[in-house]
Design a protein around this motif. Structure first.
Motif, PDB file in Angstrom:
ATOM      1  N   ALA A 113       0.815  -1.219   0.000  1.00 38.02           N
ATOM      2  CA  ALA A 113       0.000   0.000   0.000  1.00 38.02           C
ATOM      3  C   ALA A 113       0.845   1.262   0.000  1.00 38.02           C
ATOM      4  CB  ALA A 113      -0.938  -0.001   1.199  1.00 38.02           C
ATOM      5  N   ASN A 114       2.055   1.175   0.524  1.00 41.33           N
ATOM      6  CA  ASN A 114       2.953   2.327   0.544  1.00 41.33           C
ATOM      7  C   ASN A 114       3.899   2.342  -0.646  1.00 41.33           C
ATOM      8  OD1 ASN A 114       2.135   3.645   3.008  1.00 41.33           O
ATOM      9  ND2 ASN A 114       2.993   1.889   4.104  1.00 41.33           N
ATOM     10  N   GLY A 115       3.720   1.418  -1.563  1.00 37.93           N
ATOM     11  CA  GLY A 115       4.550   1.358  -2.759  1.00 37.93           C
ATOM     12  C   GLY A 115       3.878   2.023  -3.943  1.00 37.93           C
ATOM     13  N   PRO A 116       4.356   1.762  -5.144  1.00 33.56           N
ATOM     14  CA  PRO A 116       3.767   2.346  -6.363  1.00 33.56           C
ATOM     15  C   PRO A 116       2.479   1.619  -6.724  1.00 33.56           C
ATOM     16  CG  PRO A 116       5.570   0.899  -6.950  1.00 33.56           C
ATOM     17  CD  PRO A 116       5.529   0.930  -5.448  1.00 33.56           C
ATOM     18  N   THR A 117       1.377   2.016  -6.121  1.00 22.67           N
ATOM     19  CA  THR A 117       0.151   1.236  -6.206  1.00 22.67           C
ATOM     20  C   THR A 117      -0.450   1.206  -7.612  1.00 22.67           C
ATOM     21  OG1 THR A 117      -1.078   3.170  -5.372  1.00 22.67           O
ATOM     22  CG2 THR A 117      -0.417   1.482  -3.769  1.00 22.67           C
ATOM     23  N   PHE A 118      -0.250   2.250  -8.398  1.00 22.43           N
ATOM     24  CA  PHE A 118      -0.700   2.189  -9.797  1.00 22.43           C
ATOM     25  C   PHE A 118       0.040   1.071 -10.518  1.00 22.43           C
ATOM     26  CE2 PHE A 118      -0.426   3.142 -14.296  1.00 22.43           C
ATOM     27  CZ  PHE A 118      -1.712   3.530 -14.622  1.00 22.43           C
ATOM     28  N   ALA A 119       1.334   0.977 -10.273  1.00 25.09           N
ATOM     29  CA  ALA A 119       2.137  -0.067 -10.895  1.00 25.09           C
ATOM     30  C   ALA A 119       1.753  -1.448 -10.373  1.00 25.09           C
ATOM     31  CB  ALA A 119       3.619   0.197 -10.648  1.00 25.09           C
ATOM     32  N   HIS A 120       1.423  -1.551  -9.075  1.00 21.91           N
ATOM     33  CA  HIS A 120       0.972  -2.838  -8.537  1.00 21.91           C
ATOM     34  C   HIS A 120      -0.314  -3.283  -9.231  1.00 21.91           C
ATOM     35  CE1 HIS A 120       4.100  -2.774  -5.697  1.00 21.91           C
ATOM     36  NE2 HIS A 120       3.499  -2.178  -4.689  1.00 21.91           N
ATOM     37  N   ALA A 121      -1.231  -2.344  -9.444  1.00 20.18           N
ATOM     38  CA  ALA A 121      -2.479  -2.681 -10.124  1.00 20.18           C
ATOM     39  C   ALA A 121      -2.207  -3.159 -11.542  1.00 20.18           C
ATOM     40  CB  ALA A 121      -3.416  -1.466 -10.138  1.00 20.18           C
ATOM     41  N   MET A 122      -1.231  -2.539 -12.197  1.00 14.00           N
ATOM     42  CA  MET A 122      -0.870  -2.963 -13.548  1.00 14.00           C
ATOM     43  C   MET A 122      -0.260  -4.360 -13.519  1.00 14.00           C
ATOM     44  SD  MET A 122      -0.999  -2.027 -16.725  1.00 14.00           S
ATOM     45  CE  MET A 122      -0.986  -0.226 -16.867  1.00 14.00           C
ATOM     46  N   THR A 123       0.576  -4.648 -12.524  1.00 13.84           N
ATOM     47  CA  THR A 123       1.160  -5.979 -12.387  1.00 13.84           C
ATOM     48  C   THR A 123       0.068  -7.026 -12.221  1.00 13.84           C
ATOM     49  OG1 THR A 123       3.182  -5.096 -11.392  1.00 13.84           O
ATOM     50  CG2 THR A 123       2.708  -7.425 -11.006  1.00 13.84           C
ATOM     51  N   LYS A 124      -0.912  -6.751 -11.352  1.00 13.73           N
ATOM     52  CA  LYS A 124      -2.006  -7.696 -11.131  1.00 13.73           C
ATOM     53  C   LYS A 124      -2.792  -7.914 -12.408  1.00 13.73           C
ATOM     54  CE  LYS A 124      -6.013  -8.680  -8.207  1.00 13.73           C
ATOM     55  NZ  LYS A 124      -6.677  -8.426  -6.919  1.00 13.73           N
ATOM     56  N   LYS A 125      -3.061  -6.849 -13.119  1.00 19.74           N
ATOM     57  CA  LYS A 125      -3.813  -6.949 -14.373  1.00 19.74           C
ATOM     58  C   LYS A 125      -3.073  -7.821 -15.377  1.00 19.74           C
ATOM     59  CE  LYS A 125      -5.624  -3.933 -18.065  1.00 19.74           C
ATOM     60  NZ  LYS A 125      -7.044  -4.342 -17.995  1.00 19.74           N
ATOM     61  N   MET A 126      -1.763  -7.613 -15.509  1.00 17.15           N
ATOM     62  CA  MET A 126      -0.989  -8.380 -16.478  1.00 17.15           C
ATOM     63  C   MET A 126      -0.844  -9.840 -16.055  1.00 17.15           C
ATOM     64  SD  MET A 126      -0.288  -6.474 -19.081  1.00 17.15           S
ATOM     65  CE  MET A 126      -1.970  -5.898 -18.842  1.00 17.15           C
ATOM     66  N   LEU A 127      -0.660 -10.092 -14.757  1.00 15.36           N
ATOM     67  CA  LEU A 127      -0.584 -11.473 -14.285  1.00 15.36           C
ATOM     68  C   LEU A 127      -1.848 -12.239 -14.645  1.00 15.36           C
ATOM     69  CD1 LEU A 127       1.048 -11.020 -10.752  1.00 15.36           C
ATOM     70  CD2 LEU A 127       1.969 -12.414 -12.619  1.00 15.36           C
TER      71      LEU A 127
ATOM     72  N   LYS B  18      19.036  11.587  -5.454  1.00 14.38           N
ATOM     73  CA  LYS B  18      19.337  12.195  -4.152  1.00 14.38           C
ATOM     74  C   LYS B  18      19.754  11.167  -3.101  1.00 14.38           C
ATOM     75  CE  LYS B  18      16.004  15.972  -4.805  1.00 14.38           C
ATOM     76  NZ  LYS B  18      14.759  16.605  -4.279  1.00 14.38           N
ATOM     77  N   LYS B  19      19.796   9.884  -3.511  1.00 19.43           N
ATOM     78  CA  LYS B  19      20.118   8.788  -2.602  1.00 19.43           C
ATOM     79  C   LYS B  19      19.143   8.729  -1.426  1.00 19.43           C
ATOM     80  CE  LYS B  19      25.019   8.780  -3.839  1.00 19.43           C
ATOM     81  NZ  LYS B  19      26.420   8.824  -3.355  1.00 19.43           N
ATOM     82  N   GLU B  20      17.871   8.931  -1.761  1.00 20.04           N
ATOM     83  CA  GLU B  20      16.794   8.866  -0.785  1.00 20.04           C
ATOM     84  C   GLU B  20      15.832   7.736  -1.133  1.00 20.04           C
ATOM     85  OE1 GLU B  20      16.589  13.734   0.041  1.00 20.04           O
ATOM     86  OE2 GLU B  20      14.971  12.693  -1.031  1.00 20.04           O
ATOM     87  N   LYS B  21      15.036   7.342  -0.181  1.00 21.30           N
ATOM     88  CA  LYS B  21      14.007   6.348  -0.429  1.00 21.30           C
ATOM     89  C   LYS B  21      12.799   7.048  -1.056  1.00 21.30           C
ATOM     90  CE  LYS B  21      11.258   2.734   1.804  1.00 21.30           C
ATOM     91  NZ  LYS B  21      10.950   2.038   3.080  1.00 21.30           N
ATOM     92  N   PRO B  22      12.292   6.544  -2.167  1.00 25.35           N
ATOM     93  CA  PRO B  22      11.154   7.240  -2.798  1.00 25.35           C
ATOM     94  C   PRO B  22       9.894   7.127  -1.955  1.00 25.35           C
ATOM     95  CG  PRO B  22      11.592   5.155  -3.900  1.00 25.35           C
ATOM     96  CD  PRO B  22      12.736   5.364  -2.928  1.00 25.35           C
ATOM     97  N   LYS B  23       9.078   8.171  -2.009  1.00 28.85           N
ATOM     98  CA  LYS B  23       7.780   8.173  -1.350  1.00 28.85           C
ATOM     99  C   LYS B  23       6.707   8.136  -2.427  1.00 28.85           C
ATOM    100  CE  LYS B  23       9.347  10.705   2.746  1.00 28.85           C
ATOM    101  NZ  LYS B  23       9.150  11.915   3.614  1.00 28.85           N
ATOM    102  N   PHE B  24       6.154   6.959  -2.595  1.00 32.52           N
ATOM    103  CA  PHE B  24       5.168   6.760  -3.658  1.00 32.52           C
ATOM    104  C   PHE B  24       3.787   7.240  -3.231  1.00 32.52           C
ATOM    105  CE2 PHE B  24       8.315   3.302  -4.532  1.00 32.52           C
ATOM    106  CZ  PHE B  24       8.765   3.793  -5.741  1.00 32.52           C
ATOM    107  N   GLU B  25       3.023   7.758  -4.199  1.00 36.09           N
ATOM    108  CA  GLU B  25       1.690   8.245  -3.921  1.00 36.09           C
ATOM    109  C   GLU B  25       0.619   7.602  -4.801  1.00 36.09           C
ATOM    110  OE1 GLU B  25       1.510  12.504  -3.864  1.00 36.09           O
ATOM    111  OE2 GLU B  25       3.449  12.696  -2.821  1.00 36.09           O
ATOM    112  N   GLY B  26       1.027   6.650  -5.625  1.00 36.14           N
ATOM    113  CA  GLY B  26       0.052   5.903  -6.420  1.00 36.14           C
ATOM    114  C   GLY B  26      -0.506   6.638  -7.619  1.00 36.14           C
ATOM    115  N   ASN B  27       0.220   7.646  -8.086  1.00 37.82           N
ATOM    116  CA  ASN B  27      -0.253   8.371  -9.276  1.00 37.82           C
ATOM    117  C   ASN B  27       0.900   8.618 -10.253  1.00 37.82           C
ATOM    118  OD1 ASN B  27       1.232  10.353  -7.978  1.00 37.82           O
ATOM    119  ND2 ASN B  27      -0.483  11.776  -7.729  1.00 37.82           N
TER     120      ASN B  27
END
Length: 284
Positions: A224-238, A275-284
């Motif tokens: 849920a804290n990751g790239p949720t748009f991309a997760h939805a795309m992964t599920k769709k393709m699977l 920037k050598k930082e952890k990305p903060k994904f917002e699902g968009n």
């Protein structure tokens, strides 16, 4: 009438908020964009009824429009997942139905699996104790399965005189554990232990009984804290690539990935890397 809100104006078509959804036939709570659905008839090992089937189907259908839910946990109360259809409230009445009525029921149960596979949120099943019949199907239809060593999963349809081909089992189960192993479970109706299920790849991991739900929620929270748009795309393709050739799959994945490259999350990840930082994904 919308099962979810009681208002015809909220039928799917516009975005819905499901963070405050009030369930009727199971427990439902949301924390940090993760919805936890708990089948909660522990005195009967959490069997399903006609109404709980329908409400689950409608809820998963609505999840396609829920911007505030990014992952889902399915579990059961009282140290069991789900014992399948209620013997007295489903199995008994089914013996009295005619063929059109029976077909309406089997199509409704199949629609639950379709809705689970079609909703964009990853579904994590937390399985403890009995996971039988339709309960085994719900676990199977989830994206990730976390279980305990004492879990007992049985596709027991042949034990009540039915075929093993229920709710997509003959299509989905072989893709998870292989044709031979799926054939064994679907013909025999026997129970698969937690250790066997993990060894066969049905379960992604095992957890201690007191931690299985929290392990599933932790997994869901990470998604849920990751790239949720991309997760939805992964599920769709699977799901959609099951009946594609490799060349077709490569072509549709090229388009899917190009779409993901247009998202702000992709750009956030790049700038965070620079920037050598952890990305903060917002699902968009």
């Amino acid at each position: 009438m919308n099962y979810l809100t009681g208002k015809t104006s909220d039928l799917p078509g516009n975005h819905l908020s499901l963070a405050n959804y009030q369930s009727t036939h199971f427990a439902y709570q949301v924390k940090d964009k993760v919805a936890t659905i708990t089948l909660n008839r522990p005195e009967r090992k959490n069997p399903l009824t006609f109404d709980s089937y329908a409400e689950l189907r409608d809820l998963f259908r609505a999840m396609c429009y829920a911007d505030d839910i990014k992952a889902i946990v399915m579990t059961g109360a009282g140290e069991n997942f789900c014992s399948g259809g209620d013997v007295h409230e489903i199995i008994g009445p089914l013996t009295q139905l005619d063929m059109p009525g029976l077909l309406r029921f089997t199509q409704m149960t199949g629609d639950l699996v379709k809705a689970m596979r079609a909703c964009p949120q990853p579904i994590i099943a937390a399985v403890d104790g009995i996971c039988a019949g339709a309960g085994a199907i719900i676990a199977m239809a989830s994206d990730i399965r976390i279980a305990t060593s004492r879990s007992k999963t049985a596709f027991l349809f042949t034990r009540v005189g039915l075929a093993g081909c229920d709710m997509g089992a003959c299509a989905i189960l072989p893709r998870i554990i292989g044709q031979g192993r799926a054939s064994d479970l679907l013909y025999s109706g026997r129970s698969m232990s937690g250790e066997e299920g993990e060894r066969w790849g049905f379960f992604n991991q095992l957890a201690e009984p007191e931690h299985v739900i929290s392990a599933a929620q932790s997994y869901a929270s990470n998604l849920a804290n990751g790239p949720t748009f991309a997760h939805a795309m992964t599920k769709k393709m699977l799901h959609e690539e099951w009946d594609m050739s490799v060349d077709q799959a490569i072509d549709v994945e090229a388009k899917a990935q190009a779409i993901c490259m247009m998202t702000n999350d992709f750009h956030r990840a790049y700038h965070a890397f620079v920037k050598k930082e952890k990305p903060k994904f917002e699902g968009n």
